[in-house]
Design an enzyme around this catalytic site. Structure first.
Site, short mmCIF file in Angstrom:
data_model
loop_
_atom_site.label_atom_id
_atom_site.label_comp_id
_atom_site.label_asym_id
_atom_site.label_seq_id
_atom_site.Cartn_x
_atom_site.Cartn_y
_atom_site.Cartn_z
N ARG A 199 32.30 -3.17 -22.61
CA ARG A 199 30.92 -3.31 -23.08
C ARG A 199 30.92 -3.38 -24.60
O ARG A 199 31.11 -2.36 -25.25
CB ARG A 199 30.11 -2.12 -22.57
CG ARG A 199 28.61 -2.29 -22.64
CD ARG A 199 27.93 -0.99 -22.27
NE ARG A 199 28.14 0.03 -23.31
CZ ARG A 199 27.96 1.33 -23.15
NH1 ARG A 199 27.57 1.81 -21.98
NH2 ARG A 199 28.16 2.17 -24.14
N HIS A 237 24.88 1.26 -24.70
CA HIS A 237 24.29 1.17 -23.36
C HIS A 237 23.08 0.24 -23.40
O HIS A 237 22.92 -0.65 -22.57
CB HIS A 237 23.89 2.57 -22.89
CG HIS A 237 23.04 2.58 -21.67
ND1 HIS A 237 23.50 2.08 -20.46
CD2 HIS A 237 21.78 3.01 -21.44
CE1 HIS A 237 22.53 2.22 -19.55
NE2 HIS A 237 21.49 2.77 -20.13
N TYR A 250 30.21 7.04 -29.64
CA TYR A 250 31.16 7.77 -28.79
C TYR A 250 32.33 6.88 -28.34
O TYR A 250 33.28 7.35 -27.73
CB TYR A 250 30.44 8.33 -27.56
CG TYR A 250 29.53 7.31 -26.88
CD1 TYR A 250 30.05 6.41 -25.97
CD2 TYR A 250 28.18 7.22 -27.21
CE1 TYR A 250 29.23 5.44 -25.38
CE2 TYR A 250 27.36 6.26 -26.63
CZ TYR A 250 27.90 5.37 -25.71
OH TYR A 250 27.11 4.42 -25.14
#
Lengths: 324, 337
Positions: free
Chosen positions: B240, B244, B252
Site C-alpha cells: 500500500r 490507510h 508507522y
C-alpha cells in the site's frame, strides 16, 4: 376447508410460493433431509430437490450473506434460522448490508429471514428470545409477527413476494397448539395491516404474536366483570398500522401495551410514545405496559413461568386502567 | 512476462494509469476540502483490479473493495460518476447517500461492498449461487484485503463456497497493512493462502505488482469456475503506497518499505515491458497518458457541475414503496441479451 396448524400453515404458504415461482428457494441448517428442527420443511426436499431446499453448513453469516447476494441478483431466498435467537450471529449482514442496500445504491433485497422465536417451551436463554427490536429499529427492514394460522400463511406469502428484506418471527409455542380452517385458494395478508382480534369498548390491548392469546383470555375473564377489552393484533411491527392503533385508542380512551419481549427499549415504549404524541387528548388514563421483565429468558419452569406475561397480569393492569 | 496483443496492453496500461491519476486527483479534491468524507486509494495496487476485472464477460459480476478502482472503471462506471460520488452529488451511483468507495451499480454488474470488511464475501457467494441456481456460466470476482481475512465472515464464506463449488474467484490485495496493523499482527501463518487452503480449493500466490501475472492467474481461475469446479483464491502480494486513507500519513510504515516497493510500481513496470517488447511505441504511451489526463480533468469539471441531492428526497428508497427512481436490475439486462 382443511384445518391446519400454525406450523402447517407456514409450510403450506412457502410450498405454494415455491410451486408458483422458481426463484423462491430455502436455505438453512438441517432443513433438507431432516426437515428442519421443528419439521417445518418436512417433505420439501423430496418435492423441490436440493437445489431449492439447501442444507447449509452451521454458518449463519455464510448463508445469510449468500441469500442477500442471491436476492440482489433477483432470486427470492427464504432463510431459516434454526432458532430466531441465532440471528445475532449475522447481525451485521442484516442491518448493514441488507437493510441499507436499496437506500444506498438502489439494490433491492427481496429476502425473507424466518425462524422460531419466543418462550414458553423451556428453551432457556438461547432458544426463547424475542429478537425483533434491533430490526424494528433499523430502517429498511420489515418485521412480521403472526399470531394465527390464517395470518401465518398469508403473511409468509406476502413476505416472499415483498421486494424488501422481511424478518418473519414465528412463535414456536403456537406451532402445534393452534389450528384453524384455512381457505384453499391463494391469498395473502398484506404487510402493515393490523387485525382487531376482539372488539371492545373499554380498553385497547395492543399486542402481537403469542400474547394475542393471553389478551383474548384476559378479555374473556374481564368480560365477566363488565370490562370489555379490544384486542389489536399488530401482525407486523414494520410497517406499523398506526391508524388502527390510534382508531382503537381514540375509541376506548385507555390502552395497555402487551408483549412477551423484555421491557426496556421494547416495542411498548415506541407505541406509548406514538399514542401519547398523537392521541394524548383522547386518553383517560396513562398507557400501561405489560411485558416480560428485563431479564434473560430463564429455563427452570417456575422461573420461566414468572418471566412470561400472564393473563392475571393483563387482568390486573386492565382493572387499574378501568378504575383510573 | 508473456507476449500479449497491443490492444490488451493498451487497455491494461490505460486502466491502471486512469486509476492512478483519478485517485491522485481525488486526493487533491480531498486536500482542497471539496471531498468531506474519507478517501481510499489503491496506489501501487492498480495491477490487481485491472489485471483481473479486464477478464470479465458482460454478465460476470465484480465485488470490488476499496483499493480496486480499476474494477469499477472496467465495468463501465465513468470517472466523472466516481468523482460525483466522492463529492456527494446527485449523479453519483448512490445519489449522495454514501461516499467512500461504496459504489454499487447493478447495470454494470458491480456489487457494493460495505465498511465492515469481509461482509461482501458471503454476499458475493450469493451472486455466484444465483449463477449456479440459474445454470449461468458466469463468474464472480470478489476482492478484499489482508485484514478482511481475519474476519469470521471471510472464513464462513470460503467454506460455504467450497462446499457448494460456487463459481467465484477470491482476489486478495495483500498490501501488508490493514490500517496500521501489519500482516504479522493479523495472523501467525506467513501467507493468506495458508489460511485459505484449509477450505479445500486451489489457492495461489501471485505477484500483485505484475499485471500480466494477475491476468494469467485470474484467467485460469475463472475458467475453472466456469467449468463448475468451484472457487479459487489468489493472494496478490503488493504494497500500500499510501496511508490507510488520505488522512493517514502512515508514519508507522518503515520508510525503506516504501522505497523498496516504489521500484516495483506496476504501471512503470508494465510500461517498460510494453516498450521493451515493442508492443506499444513511446508515442502511443505518451498519447495514452495524455488521454488519461484529459479524461480526469473532464471528469472533475463534469462532477462539480452535478447538483447536490435534494434533502426533501432523503427518505426515498428506504423501501421499494417509499419512492425514488426505479432500481436497476442485473436480471433485466440478462434478459435483454
Amino acid at each position: 376447508m382443511p384445518e391446519l396448524t400454525y406450523l402447517e400453515a407456514i409450510r403450506q404458504g412457502i410450498w405454494e410460493e415455491m410451486e408458483r415461482d422458481d426463484r423462491v428457494f430455502m436455505m438453512g441448517e438441517d432443513i433438507g433431509a431432516y426437515g428442519g428442527a421443528f419439521k417445518l420443511s418436512a417433505g420439501m426436499l423430496e418435492k423441490f430437490g436440493a437445489r431449492r431446499v439447501m442444507d447449509t453448513p452451521l454458518s449463519e453469516n455464510a448463508f445469510l450473506g449468500a441469500a442477500i447476494g442471491a436476492a440482489i441478483m433477483g432470486l427470492r431466498p427464504i432463510v431459516e434460522l434454526q432458532f430466531a435467537d441465532f440471528i445475532t450471529t449475522a447481525y451485521d449482514l442484516i442491518v448493514n448490508y441488507a437493510a441499507k442496500a436499496r437506500y444506498r445504491w438502489g439494490a433491492g433485497v427481496p429476502l425473507v429471514i424466518r425462524g422460531p422465536a419466543g418462550g414458553g417451551v423451556h428453551g432457556g436463554p438461547f432458544h426463547s428470545n424475542n429478537p425483533e427490536i434491533p430490526f424494528v429499529h433499523t430502517p429498511g427492514l420489515k418485521v412480521v409477527v403472526p399470531a394465527t394460522a390464517y395470518d401465518a400463511k398469508g403473511l409468509i406469502k406476502a413476505a416472499i413476494r415483498d421486494p424488501d428484506p422481511v424478518l418473519y418471527f414465528e412463535h414456536k409455542l403456537l406451532y402445534r397448539r393452534i389450528k384453524e380452517d384455512i381457505p384453499p385458494e391463494d391469498y395473502v395478508v398484506p404487510l402493515g395491516k393490523a387485525r382487531i382480534a376482539r372488539s371492545g369498548r373499554d380498553i385497547s390491548v395492543i399486542t402481537y404474536g403469542a400474547m394475542v392469546y393471553i389478551a383474548l383470555e384476559a378479555a374473556e375473564a374481564l368480560a365477566r366483570e363488565g370490562i370489555e377489552l379490544e384486542v389489536v393484533d399488530l401482525r407486523c411491527l414494520v410497517p406499523l398500522d398506526e391508524e388502527a392503533i390510534l382508531n382503537s385508542v381514540m375509541k376506548t380512551t385507555r390502552v395497555l401495551l402487551l408483549h412477551e419481549d423484555t421491557q426496556t427499549g421494547g416495542f411498548a415504549g415506541e407505541l406509548t410514545a406514538r399514542i401519547t404524541e398523537k392521541a394524548f387528548d383522547y386518553l383517560d388514563a396513562p398507557p400501561i405496559r405489560v411485558t416480560a421483565p428485563d431479564c434473560p429468558v430463564p429455563y427452570s419452569p417456575p422461573l420461566e413461568e414468572a418471566f412470561l406475561p400472564k393473563v392475571k397480569d393483563v387482568v390486573k393492569a386492565a382493572r387499574y386502567l378501568k378504575a383510573y | 512476462m508473456t507476449k500479449i496483443s497491443a490492444d490488451l496492453g493498451r487497455r491494461l496500461l490505460y486502466t491502471m494509469k486512469l486509476m492512478r491519476e483519478l485517485e491522485n486527483r481525488i486526493e487533491k479534491l480531498y486536500r482542497q476540502g471539496k471531498i468531506v468524507g474519507g478517501v481510499f486509494f489503491g496506489r501501487g495496487q492498480e495491477a490487481i483490479s485491472a489485471g483481473s476485472a479486464i477478464l470479465t464477460e458482460i454478465d460476470d459480476v465484480v465485488c470490488p473493495s476499496h483499493r480496486d478502482l480499476a474494477a469499477f472503471l472496467i465495468r463501465g462506471m465513468e470517472p466523472w460518476v466516481v468523482v460525483a460520488h466522492y463529492l456527494g452529488r446527485q449523479d453519483g451511483p448512490t445519489r449522495g447517500r454514501d461516499g467512500n468507495t461504496h459504489m454499487g451499480a447493478l447495470q454494470h454488474h458491480i456489487i457494493s461492498y460495505i465498511s465492515s470488511m469481509a461482509a461482501i464475501v458471503p454476499v458475493a457467494n450469493g451472486v455466484a449461487l444465483s449463477f449456479q441456481y440459474q445454470q449461468q456460466r458466469n463468474v464472480v470476482l470478489c476482492y478484499f484485503g489482508d485484514g478482511a481475512t481475519s474476519r469470521g465472515e471471510w472464513h464462513e464464506a470460503l467454506n460455504f463456497a467450497a462446499v457448494f463449488k460456487l463459481p467465484i474467484v477470491y482476489i486478495c490485495n495483500n498490501n501488508q497493512y490493514a490500517y496500521s496493523t501489519p500482516v504479522s499482527r493479523q495472523m501467525a501463518v506467513p501467507h493468506i493462502v495458508d489460511r485459505a487452503r484449509a477450505y479445500g480449493f486451489p489457492c495461489e500466490r501471485v505477484d500483485g505488482n505484475d499485471v500480466l501475472a494477475v491476468y494469467e492467474a485470474t484467467e485460469k481461475a475463472m475458467e475453472r469456475a466456469r467449468r463448475g469446479e468451484g472457487p479459487t483464491l489468489l493472494e496478490c502480494e503488493t504494497f500500500r503506497m499510501t496511508g490507510h486513507s488520505a488522512h493517514d500519513g502512515a508514519e508507522y510504515v518503515p520508510k525503506e518499505l516504501f522505497e523498496k516497493w516504489a521500484k516495483k510500481c506496476p504501471i512503470i513496470r508494465f510500461e517498460k515491458f510494453l516498450l521493451d517488447e515493442t508492443i506499444l511505441s513511446r508515442t502511443e504511451v505518451k498519447r495514452l497518458y495524455q488521454q488519461v489526463e484529459n479524461e480526469v480533468e473532464e471528469a472533475v469539471s463534469r462532477a462539480e457541475r452535478s447538483p447536490y441531492p435534494d434533502p426533501g428526497k432523503m427518505l426515498e428508497g428506504v423501501f421499494a414503496d417509499t419512492g425514488g427512481p426505479p432500481s436497476p436490475s442485473a436480471t433485466t439486462r440478462r434478459e435483454k441479451n
